[in-house]
Design an enzyme around this catalytic site. Structure first.
Site, mmCIF file in Angstrom:
data_model
loop_
_atom_site.group_PDB
_atom_site.id
_atom_site.type_symbol
_atom_site.label_atom_id
_atom_site.label_comp_id
_atom_site.label_asym_id
_atom_site.label_seq_id
_atom_site.Cartn_x
_atom_site.Cartn_y
_atom_site.Cartn_z
ATOM 1 C CD GLU A 8 19.692 23.765 -24.881
ATOM 2 O OE1 GLU A 8 20.093 24.935 -24.759
ATOM 3 O OE2 GLU A 8 20.118 22.984 -25.735
ATOM 4 C CG ASP A 95 22.649 22.545 -26.837
ATOM 5 O OD1 ASP A 95 22.954 23.756 -26.811
ATOM 6 O OD2 ASP A 95 22.866 21.766 -25.889
ATOM 7 C CD GLU A 99 17.930 14.490 -25.746
ATOM 8 O OE1 GLU A 99 17.007 14.325 -24.928
ATOM 9 O OE2 GLU A 99 18.326 13.582 -26.502
ATOM 10 N NE ARG A 327 25.482 15.725 -25.216
ATOM 11 C CZ ARG A 327 25.274 16.638 -24.275
ATOM 12 N NH1 ARG A 327 25.047 17.900 -24.627
ATOM 13 N NH2 ARG A 327 25.298 16.314 -23.005
#
Length: 850
Positions: A8, A95, A99, A327
């Protein structure tokens, strides 16, 4: 074989390249490469006539989202397609969360590869983790994709359905969000409690004592009065918050100033002796390793970082390979991490500080988003913070994570608590005082880490408080005795840390979303920062009231938490996302039907009124309008209105203040005098930007009469005719500069009082007054700092950038305020006050502008 690996971010690209073998090309998608349309111009022509096109979601057919590639991402897509032509396989290494899974799926959908596609997932960017992930690729997990997509659709439906209603009923530009609205409700509820709060005053006594005996006279300790004739002394918790009166007056003793003072005099003649000694030992265990929410809370407590700052810094640390993925809702540590932490403990502190057995934390937060491990330093051997080559905020956060992680494998702290009750007896009065002592018998994990507290007045666990050894029957000597007054305090406002804690406790949103929620409610004008606290605005009160009255479920934390549970079900494959969305939006009691039913029932005039818990308003009503908050009241058959100053918060309002503003508005037609030179009337007026004085009336020929705001700290009641004339002289001429004969003036501008000479401005310090400053002092101030940039002046020096070490200054120039970072100039965002701009904000702005 040639492989194309897509991640990303550019930082992640640089780190992962170091660990992949030859033949692997790594590039970045720069986040999502497609999304729902952000404006009407992004909607493809063939869909513009569809009734659902403004939503970007086909609510009539399975809630199919309309995805578009934003213009800012078209070059990225072209580049990736070009790279794909030379590849034999595509590896998606985004990730490992919902998301990231969705980004991988979008890449596959857009690039349409005709070569094998693999999903590579890792939670830390180390050589071992990357190579292991390369050996164990998998397919894209469509359940995770559906969970992310459903959340995105849900948030779009909530925002795009309710927000237009707010525009019509309250003010254009407002927004509602599924989680955002609940967070704002928390702030408003707490502020209402504070506004209803009635303070109370109570007194107690504080003694300074020593144990009798020549060896103890220099060892003084404090003791507080707790009981009087065996009846407990009233403390803050005994008072009712809404009345300021005692809840059970017969069960406690309430001291007023006279009683407290008299008691001090009596007890100075008393005999003081120990009547009870209670000694207890306790063992304390370290806190679990960090998850997303606890990291945000602790970084806010210890460093004042916002949730957004914390996540931004943590993202950099992850992408540079220093920490595992940031996260996560899981407190579990892998065997590798436990081994690395235990090795770090013995190396740093020795075997005595290593816990006798492995300590693990298996708790997984509600709806944990596919998190496998807590946030910790990466790798099988943790890099010590002082060896990591980090600086500034990155060093602070890594050091915090390192310490918290190794503390989990350290021995318990052992503490000894001593409570001594000392009775002072005189003339039939027995007053019991309590002294508390704390001794650390063994520091254990305190050597590495002590968790912060949300209460700034709370003592840290590793702080000791010694008492001399005492036994029942020992006598003590009095060194000092005073009475102390206390005032009960309203419930504390939320800080970012406590708001995150409350959201997590109520199951609203998920930790990965908290940073964006808190940023959004501030960016949209629902809250502002005051120090560390979050203060809800008048707009927040208006929107919360409308939602409470007409859409209560939208601000109900339980309802929102249940929606989160269903999203978790989608991620686990147990909840049909289409049925879920159908019930939420199109059902008989769905959002669309509720908005349609309520729209005609909501009176805009009523919606704009604020429900403020204020007493004695005497018909005064407070409302919000297109130009901000205002007060209105019927007086003598006419409606009188007055704008509330922009810097006023709902909690600042009292009936007295509102009455004062109304009175000023009523008397605005009456001048407070006439200018002795021009005979023009002088008025004291109030507007959106606060009270001000004005010379002359607004007429066709004089559309902009001279106006000067009251100086900071001035109240309208303090302004007489002479002071008004002084203000209207600003900017006033002080004289001619001795070096060049050019005029020096003193005035007040957007950033406060200043002196100016030949285009060069210098702020006047608080110790001087703009109304009294003289030429000599102005020349002295102007000489303190030369112009640093042609046509520009420095407002504030923020110091050196924590990463680049370049100087960062807040400046003002002909096009407005900006920051200067080395040789680069970046304009401040609209609405930012330059004098309040911080280094943290500057770092974010510099990063954003590249």
């Amino acid at each position: 074989m040639k492989s194309l690996v897509i991640v990303e971010s550019p930082t992640k690209t640089k780190t992962i390249k170091k660990y992949l073998p030859k033949g692997y090309t790594v590039d970045s998608s720069m986040g999502h490469i497609r999304d729902l349309p952000s404006s009407a111009k992004e909607i493809p022509a063939k869909y513009k006539k569809e009734s659902w096109s403004n939503l970007g979601i086909n609510v009539d057919d399975r809630f199919d989202p309309l995805y578009v590639i934003p213009s800012s991402k078209k070059k990225v897509v072209s580049k990736l397609k070009k790279l794909l032509k030379d590849a034999d396989e595509l590896i998606l290494a985004t990730d490992e969360d919902r998301e990231g899974e969705a980004i991988s799926w979008h890449l596959k959908e857009i690039l349409k590869p005709k070569i094998p596609v693999k999903r590579m997932a890792f939670r830390e960017i180390t050589k071992e983790a990357v190579l292991d992930a390369l050996e164990n690729t998998r397919d894209i997990d469509m359940n995770l994709v559906h969970a992310q997509e459903t959340r995105r659709i849900l948030d779009r439906l909530a925002g795009y359905t309710v927000s237009p209603l707010l525009w019509k009923k309250i003010s254009p530009g407002l927004s509602a969000g599924r989680v955002q609205s609940v967070a704002v409700e928390f702030l408003v509820e707490r502020e209402r409690e504070r506004m209803k709060f009635k303070s109370a005053t109570y007194y107690d006594l504080k003694a300074q004592l020593h144990k009798d005996g020549d060896d103890y006279k220099d060892y003084k300790f404090d003791a507080d009065l707790t009981h009087l004739n065996e009846k407990r002394l009233a403390t803050g918790k005994d008072f009712d918050e809404n009345t300021g009166k005692l809840k059970k007056p017969k069960s406690v003793v309430l001291l007023d100033e006279n009683k407290a003072s008299s008691l001090v005099d009596d007890l100075k003649e008393a005999k003081w002796s120990v009547i009870n000694v209670d000694v207890k030992t306790q063992k304390r265990n370290p806190a679990p390793p960090f998850i997303t929410s606890t990291l945000q809370q602790e970084a806010n407590r210890k460093f004042g970082f916002s949730a957004r700052d914390t996540m931004s810094v943590a993202q950099k640390l992850y992408e540079k390979g220093f920490i595992t993925y940031m996260r996560t809702d899981s407190t579990r540590l892998s065997g590798q991490a436990i081994g690395a932490a235990r090795d770090s403990v013995t190396e740093e502190y020795g075997d005595d500080y290593l816990f006798e057995r492995v300590r693990n934390y298996s708790k997984k937060g509600k709806g944990a988003q596919e998190a496998h491990e807590a946030i910790r330093p990466s790798g099988s051997r943790f890099v010590k913070p002082d060896k990591a080559g980090l600086s500034g905020r990155e060093f602070k956060l890594y050091d915090l994570i390192w310490k918290r992680t190794i503390a989990t494998q350290m021995a318990e702290a052992e503490l000894e608590f001593t409570n001594v009750t000392i009775r002072a007896s005189h003339n039939g009065t027995d007053a019991d005082f309590r002294a508390g002592g704390k001794k650390i018998l063994f520091p254990g994990y305190f050597r590495a880490y002590v968790e912060g507290s949300d209460d700034p007045e709370a003592a840290l666990e590793n702080q000791e408080n010694y008492l001399p050894a005492m036994n029942e029957g020992d006598t003590t000597g009095l060194d000092d005795l005073n009475f102390v007054s206390h005032e009960t305090k309203p419930p504390a406002r939320f800080t970012e840390a406590t708001l995150v804690k409350e959201l997590e406790k109520r199951g609203v949103g998920r930790p990965s979303t908290y940073a964006s929620i808190i940023s959004t409610i501030q960016d949209r004008g629902y809250a502002k920062s005051a120090g560390k606290t979050l203060v809800p605005t008048f707009t927040a009160f208006a929107v919360s009231s409308l939602l409470e009255n007409h859409f209560p479920e939208l601000v109900d934390s339980k309802f929102t938490s249940e929606l989160e549970d269903k999203l978790d079900g989608v991620a686990e494959g147990t909840q049909d996302p289409v049925k879920y969305l159908e019930d939420y939006y199109n059902g008989e009691n769905g959002l669309k039907a509720k908005v349609d039913r309520q729209e005609d029932k909501i009176d805009p005039k009523e919606a704009k009124l604020l429900d403020l818990p204020l007493d004695n308003l005497d018909g005064i009503k407070v409302a919000v309008g297109r130009f901000g908050p205002y007060a209105r009241v019927q007086r003598n058959g006419e409606e009188v209105t007055t704008s509330l100053p922009n810097d006023m918060d709902p909690s600042d309002l009292t009936a007295e203040k509102l009455e004062e503003l109304i009175k000023m508005s009523e008397e605005e037609d009456k001048p407070i005098g006439h200018d002795p030179e021009t005979d023009e009337p002088i008025f004291l007026l109030s507007g959106r930007y606060g009270p001000y004085v004005q010379r002359g009336e607004v007429t066709e020929d004089n559309k902009k009469p001279k106006r000067v705001s009251l100086l900071k700290g001035m109240e309208p009641k303090d302004v007489d005719f002479d002071l008004a004339l002084q203000l209207l002289e600003l900017p006033r001429k002080l004289g001619e500069h001795p070096e060049d004969g050019k005029v020096v003036r003193a005035g007040v501008g957007r950033y406060g009082p200043y002196v100016v000479h030949d285009g060069k401005f210098k702020s006047i310090p608080k110790s001087d007054s703009v109304l009294d400053i003289e030429l000599d002092r102005a020349v002295e101030l102007l000489a303190q700092k030369k112009k640093s940039t042609r046509g520009s002046n420095e407002i504030k020096d923020l110091g050196k950038h924590p990463e680049t070490e370049k100087q960062v200054r807040v400046m003002t120039g002909r096009y407005g305020p900006y920051i200067k970072h080395g040789k680069k100039n970046i304009s401040l965002p609209k609405g930012e006050a330059p004098e309040d701009f911080t280094m943290d904000k500057a770092v974010d702005l510099i990063k954003e502008k590249g």
